[in-house]
Design an enzyme around this catalytic site. Sequence first.
Site, PDB file in Angstrom:
ATOM      1  N   HIS A  87       0.828  -1.207   0.000  1.00  0.00           N
ATOM      2  CA  HIS A  87       0.000   0.000   0.000  1.00  0.00           C
ATOM      3  C   HIS A  87       0.858   1.250   0.000  1.00  0.00           C
ATOM      4  O   HIS A  87       2.012   1.261   0.438  1.00  0.00           O
ATOM      5  CB  HIS A  87      -0.931   0.007   1.231  1.00  0.00           C
ATOM      6  N   CYS A  88       0.254   2.321  -0.536  1.00  0.00           N
ATOM      7  CA  CYS A  88       0.797   3.669  -0.383  1.00  0.00           C
ATOM      8  C   CYS A  88      -0.344   4.504   0.197  1.00  0.00           C
ATOM      9  O   CYS A  88      -1.082   3.995   1.042  1.00  0.00           O
ATOM     10  CB  CYS A  88       1.335   4.212  -1.711  1.00  0.00           C
ATOM     11  N   VAL A  89      -0.509   5.741  -0.201  1.00  0.00           N
ATOM     12  CA  VAL A  89      -1.602   6.538   0.353  1.00  0.00           C
ATOM     13  C   VAL A  89      -2.932   6.163  -0.290  1.00  0.00           C
ATOM     14  O   VAL A  89      -3.907   5.851   0.379  1.00  0.00           O
ATOM     15  CB  VAL A  89      -1.329   8.052   0.186  1.00  0.00           C
TER      16      VAL A  89
END
Length: 247
Positions: A87-89
């Site tokens: 995941h990232c943002v």
Amino acid sequence: MGQGMSEAVPGVYVTSALVARQGKILDEFGITHVISIQAKPISPFKHREYLLIQAKDHISQDLLQFTAQCNDFIHNARLNQGKVLIHCVEGKSRSPSIACIYLMTITGISWSDVINSLRGVRTLVDPNFAFQRQLKHFYDQHMVNERERLFSKFGLFNMIDKDISFVMKNLALYNEEQRRRLTGDFSDVDKIYLLTKNNSTALPLDNIAKTEKVQEANSDLNQFFPNLDLRPMTPESQNLLDEMFSS
């Protein structure tokens, strides 16, 4: 489809930081390993193994420097029956790019097809143009060596054919969606041809899946990146990329 947990290949998911903070959801999906890619990574859950990558979604960011570290983390988890969340943002640029690097390494499929396969299950996928150039650079210059390194370290991987089929299935979903957008044909579809490594097989879609695809086709078209033509680069951006790949 496209907002929650998006399965890139069996046991490897891409999502947003919002979902990654939901311990109950991670438990439901059996997530054992998490790659958190943010400038300020989230606090990890103690009962999961984390790889924290501090990287920005910016044209000056070199994601390729994390290739071996992320590939080893993902691959080792899968070999030990783990499930990996990346995941990232937003799950839009950084995390799909890291997933793409791993999938290219495992399957040998081109960067553009892998990105489009991710769009087949996560419509908002849209790596920034510098990341796209890095993915192309990796596929052209480094993928073969990284593939040899990974398999030399961990041994043969018996899920390659399954991963290839999974990527091609998701790519077929993307291509079908594009066809329907271009033709304006949003009618019900009885069959979609899912390509595999050696042949193509027509698999029927059940009523739920077909309904979801009709709904997705009528969503905001601006979220969808219709092709892989790279946007023009400013001289400043080109200089940053030249410096990135000169070392």
